[in-house]
Structures are given as C-alpha cells and as structure tokens.
Write a protein that holds these residues in place. Structure first.
Motif, PDB file in Angstrom:
ATOM      1  N   LYS A   7     -34.824 -22.722  -7.759  1.00  0.00           N
ATOM      2  CA  LYS A   7     -35.745 -23.809  -7.445  1.00  0.00           C
ATOM      3  C   LYS A   7     -35.028 -25.106  -7.100  1.00  0.00           C
ATOM      4  N   ILE A  16     -44.546 -34.909  -9.360  1.00  0.00           N
ATOM      5  CA  ILE A  16     -44.948 -33.569  -8.944  1.00  0.00           C
ATOM      6  C   ILE A  16     -44.088 -32.562  -9.698  1.00  0.00           C
ATOM      7  N   PRO A  17     -44.729 -31.715 -10.527  1.00  0.00           N
ATOM      8  CA  PRO A  17     -43.952 -30.750 -11.315  1.00  0.00           C
ATOM      9  C   PRO A  17     -43.320 -29.680 -10.421  1.00  0.00           C
ATOM     10  N   HIS A  19     -40.916 -26.938 -12.079  1.00  0.00           N
ATOM     11  CA  HIS A  19     -40.701 -25.720 -12.850  1.00  0.00           C
ATOM     12  C   HIS A  19     -41.959 -25.194 -13.524  1.00  0.00           C
ATOM     13  N   TYR A  20     -42.868 -26.057 -13.870  1.00  0.00           N
ATOM     14  CA  TYR A  20     -44.066 -25.659 -14.610  1.00  0.00           C
ATOM     15  C   TYR A  20     -45.286 -26.262 -13.935  1.00  0.00           C
ATOM     16  N   ASP A  21     -46.471 -25.942 -14.438  1.00  0.00           N
ATOM     17  CA  ASP A  21     -47.699 -26.436 -13.823  1.00  0.00           C
ATOM     18  C   ASP A  21     -48.118 -27.812 -14.352  1.00  0.00           C
ATOM     19  N   GLU A  22     -47.238 -28.456 -15.089  1.00  0.00           N
ATOM     20  CA  GLU A  22     -47.528 -29.786 -15.611  1.00  0.00           C
ATOM     21  C   GLU A  22     -46.232 -30.588 -15.704  1.00  0.00           C
ATOM     22  N   ARG A  59     -42.100 -21.966 -24.969  1.00  0.00           N
ATOM     23  CA  ARG A  59     -42.981 -21.152 -24.129  1.00  0.00           C
ATOM     24  C   ARG A  59     -42.836 -19.662 -24.440  1.00  0.00           C
TER      25      ARG A  59
END
Length: 63
Positions: A7, A16-17, A19-22, A59
C-alpha cells in the motif's frame, strides 16, 4: 511482500484512511520500559511502527 509495503505506493492524503476503514487517533498508553522495548524490537523486526503493531494485535483479538 507485506500489506504495508503493497500500500505504500498509494499517495497519502490527510484525512483519508489508507490501511483501515477509519482514521487513527492519538491515544496514550502507559507501559514499563521493558514492555516498551519489547514492543519496539518486535515492531522493528516486522518493519512497522509500535502503533501499527498494537493496531494489528488488537484487530487480531476481535472475533
């Protein structure tokens, strides 16, 4: 190749994330020097920051 390395080619933009959705937020954790040094060594072996190492561990604990 790890997920992080795959990535890295994406352009990072503030707010703007990637690696994750937040987005990540700053938090404080108190640890002994021994625990901190073990985390740092493990993070270095894995090529990530201590924060990312802790994120991945947390996680992985979620069922």
């Amino acid at each position: 190749m790890s997920i992080t390395n795959q990535k890295k080619s994406q352009k990072r933009m503030r707010g703007i994330p990637i690696h994750y959705d937040e987005l990540k937020k700053k938090h404080t954790v108190m640890l002994t020097d021994t625990a901190w040094e073990k985390l740092r060594a493990s993070a270095k072996r894995n090529g990530v920051s201590v924060g990312e190492l802790m994120e991945r561990w947390a996680r992985s604990q979620i069922d």
